[in-house]
Write a protein that holds these residues in place. Sequence first.
Motif, short mmCIF file in Angstrom:
data_model
loop_
_atom_site.label_atom_id
_atom_site.label_comp_id
_atom_site.label_asym_id
_atom_site.label_seq_id
_atom_site.Cartn_x
_atom_site.Cartn_y
_atom_site.Cartn_z
N UNK A 1 0.83 -1.21 0.00
CA UNK A 1 0.00 0.00 0.00
C UNK A 1 0.87 1.26 0.00
N UNK A 2 1.88 1.26 0.87
CA UNK A 2 2.73 2.46 0.99
C UNK A 2 3.64 2.60 -0.22
N UNK A 3 4.19 1.48 -0.70
CA UNK A 3 5.08 1.57 -1.86
C UNK A 3 4.33 2.02 -3.10
N UNK A 4 3.10 1.54 -3.28
CA UNK A 4 2.30 2.00 -4.42
C UNK A 4 2.08 3.50 -4.38
N UNK A 5 1.86 4.03 -3.17
CA UNK A 5 1.65 5.47 -3.03
C UNK A 5 2.92 6.23 -3.40
N UNK A 6 4.08 5.75 -2.89
CA UNK A 6 5.34 6.43 -3.18
C UNK A 6 5.69 6.37 -4.65
N UNK A 7 5.39 5.23 -5.30
CA UNK A 7 5.64 5.10 -6.74
C UNK A 7 4.71 6.00 -7.54
N UNK A 8 3.46 6.07 -7.10
CA UNK A 8 2.47 6.86 -7.83
C UNK A 8 2.79 8.35 -7.80
N UNK B 1 11.54 5.57 -7.42
CA UNK B 1 11.35 4.83 -8.67
C UNK B 1 11.21 3.35 -8.33
N UNK B 2 10.72 2.58 -9.31
CA UNK B 2 10.57 1.15 -9.10
C UNK B 2 11.93 0.50 -8.83
N UNK B 3 12.97 0.96 -9.52
CA UNK B 3 14.31 0.40 -9.31
C UNK B 3 14.80 0.67 -7.89
N UNK B 4 14.59 1.91 -7.40
CA UNK B 4 15.01 2.24 -6.04
C UNK B 4 14.27 1.39 -5.01
N UNK B 5 12.98 1.19 -5.26
CA UNK B 5 12.19 0.39 -4.33
C UNK B 5 12.70 -1.06 -4.29
N UNK B 6 12.93 -1.64 -5.48
CA UNK B 6 13.38 -3.03 -5.53
C UNK B 6 14.77 -3.19 -4.92
N UNK B 7 15.63 -2.19 -5.11
CA UNK B 7 16.98 -2.25 -4.52
C UNK B 7 16.91 -2.20 -3.00
N UNK B 8 15.98 -1.38 -2.48
CA UNK B 8 15.85 -1.28 -1.03
C UNK B 8 15.32 -2.58 -0.44
N UNK B 9 14.37 -3.21 -1.13
CA UNK B 9 13.83 -4.48 -0.67
C UNK B 9 14.92 -5.55 -0.69
N UNK B 10 15.70 -5.59 -1.77
CA UNK B 10 16.78 -6.58 -1.88
C UNK B 10 17.84 -6.36 -0.81
N UNK B 11 18.11 -5.10 -0.51
CA UNK B 11 19.11 -4.78 0.53
C UNK B 11 18.66 -5.29 1.89
N UNK B 12 17.40 -5.09 2.22
CA UNK B 12 16.89 -5.54 3.51
C UNK B 12 16.85 -7.06 3.58
#
Length: 578
Positions: free
Chosen positions: A94-101, A106-117
Motif C-alpha cells: 500500500x505504501x510503496x504503491x503510493x510512493x511510486x504513484x 522509482x521502481x528500481x530504487x524500491x526493488x533495490x531497497x527491498x533486496x538490501x533488507x
Amino acid sequence: IGFTTDPRMARSSPYTTDVARVVNAPIFHVNADDPEAVMYVCNVAAEWRNTFSKDVVVDLVSYRRFGHNEMDEPMFTQPLMYKQIHKQVHMLKKYSDKLLADGTVTLQEFEEEISKYDRICEEAYTRSKDETILHNRHWLDSPWPGFFSPDGEPKMMSCPPTGISEDVLQHIGNVVSSVPVQDFTIHGGLSRILKGRANMIKNRTVDWALAEYMAFGSLLKEGIHVRLSGQDVERGTFSHRHHVLHDQDIDRRTCVPMNHLWENQAPYTVCNSSLSEYGVLGFELGFAMVSPNALVCWEAQFGDFHNTAQCIIDQFISSGQAKWVRHNGLVLLLPHGMEGMGPEHSSARPERFLQMSNDDSDAYPEITDDFEVHQLYDCNWIVVNCSTPASFFHVLRRQILIPFRKPLIVFSPKSLLRLPEARSSFDEITTGTRFRRVIPEEGPAAQNPDKVKRVIFCTGKVYYELAKERKQQDLENEVAICRLEQISPFPFDLVKNETEKYSNAELVWCQEEHKNMGYYDYIKPRFLTVLQNSRPIWYVGRDPAAAPATGNKCTHLAELKRYLDTVFNLQAFEGRNF
C-alpha cells in the motif's frame, strides 16, 4: 483535529487556550498501516506537549494479520473480522504503491531497497548458525563503549576498598548538617535534625541517613551521577532523609544540599515518583541499562509495594543477563521488617528474591583469593540485608566500584533508622575499609569459642533484638551471634570459618519472618553443604503463615517473645533428631 498546534496561533487563539485548559490528555486515533499519518500525528502530539505541557495519548489502531502469535488460526474465534483483514492490502505494498504513484521513489530504487533488507536478514540468519558466535562476547558491551575489554570481559577481577578519607567524611557531614543556601528558611523540626547530624559528625558517627549521604556524596565527588526515585524519596517515607529542603516562606523554593558538595561534582537527581511501581521501576531499569557509570536507585515506599512491579523484577531484573546478555546495576531499596505494622507494611518478600538467585545450594565452590568478586560476577543479582549503616555505605559504593554491573536488592530498615545502637563509627568507613559480607561475633563469646554452646546466625534488624535479649539473660559468654550482611550470593567461605570456629556449638538460624518466608529455605541447604550434612542448622522464628505479618499488635509482641524465649533456651533442641 479541533485545535491548532502552532505555538504562535496558540497564544492568540482563545479557543485553543480553552481546549488546553479543559483537556487533560487529548487522544489521537490513527491507523498504524499509514506511516505518514502516524508521523503526522506524532508531530502534532509533540507540539501539543511542548506548547501546553500536557500529556497526549496516541492510539495506534492496528491488527495482526496472522493472529496473536502469527502461528494461530484466528478464524477459529474471529471469522468475520479476519475475512475483512484478509482483504486488506499489505502495508508495504500500500505504501510503496503510493510512493511510486507520486514519484517519491522509482521502481528500481524500491526493488533495490527491498533486496538490501532481504540480504541483511539472510546474512544475519546464516551467521546465527555459527556456533562460535555463542562464545564471542564482543556484543556484551551493553552497549557501554569502553566499559568491558574487547572480548566483553571485565577489565579486572577485583574490587578496591570502598572506604573514603576522613576529610571527605567531615566535608560531606558539614554540608548536609547545614543549609548551603543564603536566606533560606527551613522547618523548625528540620533544624533539630540538622543539629543532630552535626553532633554525629562531631562524634565521628553516622546513622543510616548520614551513611547514605556519605556514600552518595563521595560518588558525586568521583564523577558518578547518582539518581534516586520512588514515592516520597525526597523526604524519605520515614522522614529520615530530607534530601530536598523546602523554604517555609517562599512557595516552591527548594534546595538540594547534595548538589552543593563540590564545585565540579557530578549531578545528584532525586525525584518523588507517581504511585506506579510498575511504570517507575521499568523506567529506572532502562535508565540504568544505558548508564553504567551512574548509581541508579529505586526505593519502594514500603518493601511490600514492589509486588505491583513484579513482572519488571521477574522478567527483566532477575533474568536480564541470562536472557539478553545485558548487565544492569539498578539498586532496589525495599524497606523491610516485622514491626507490628500489619501484612501490607512489613515484608519485602525476601524469599522471592532468594528463590530467583542462581547460586547452587548443593555445590561448595572453590575458594580462591578473588572468590568474592568472582562470585558476584557469576550471580544474577546481589541480595543484602544490612544491619549497620557502615554496611549500607560500603555496599552502595561497591555497586559502582566492581568492574561489572549486577542488580542490587537491599532490604532496608525502618526502625533501625533511629535506633541509637544502629550507628557506625567513622573508623568503619574510612580509607581501607570495605563491605563485610558476614559480621562475626566480636564480644566475649569470640574470645572462648570452645565454651560457646550456641551460635545464632541471623540477618538484619533481628540482630538488635537478639543482642538485647542475650544481654538481659546474661548469656554473652555462651551464645555467639553472627550476621549475614550479604545473603546471596551465599558467603560459603565466611560461614565455614564461623562454623569451624565454634565446632562444639549448636547452630541456629533465627529470623523474624514466618518459617515459609524470609531466608530459611534459602540458607538451610547451603549451611548443610558447608557442614557436609554433619550438623543441623535449627530454625527459630515465626511459624508458617499465609500472610506476611499479623495485624494485631499484641499478637506481634507475643510472637516476638516466643521466638526470643526459644532461641536462648539452650535445651530447646535436646533430643530432636537431625
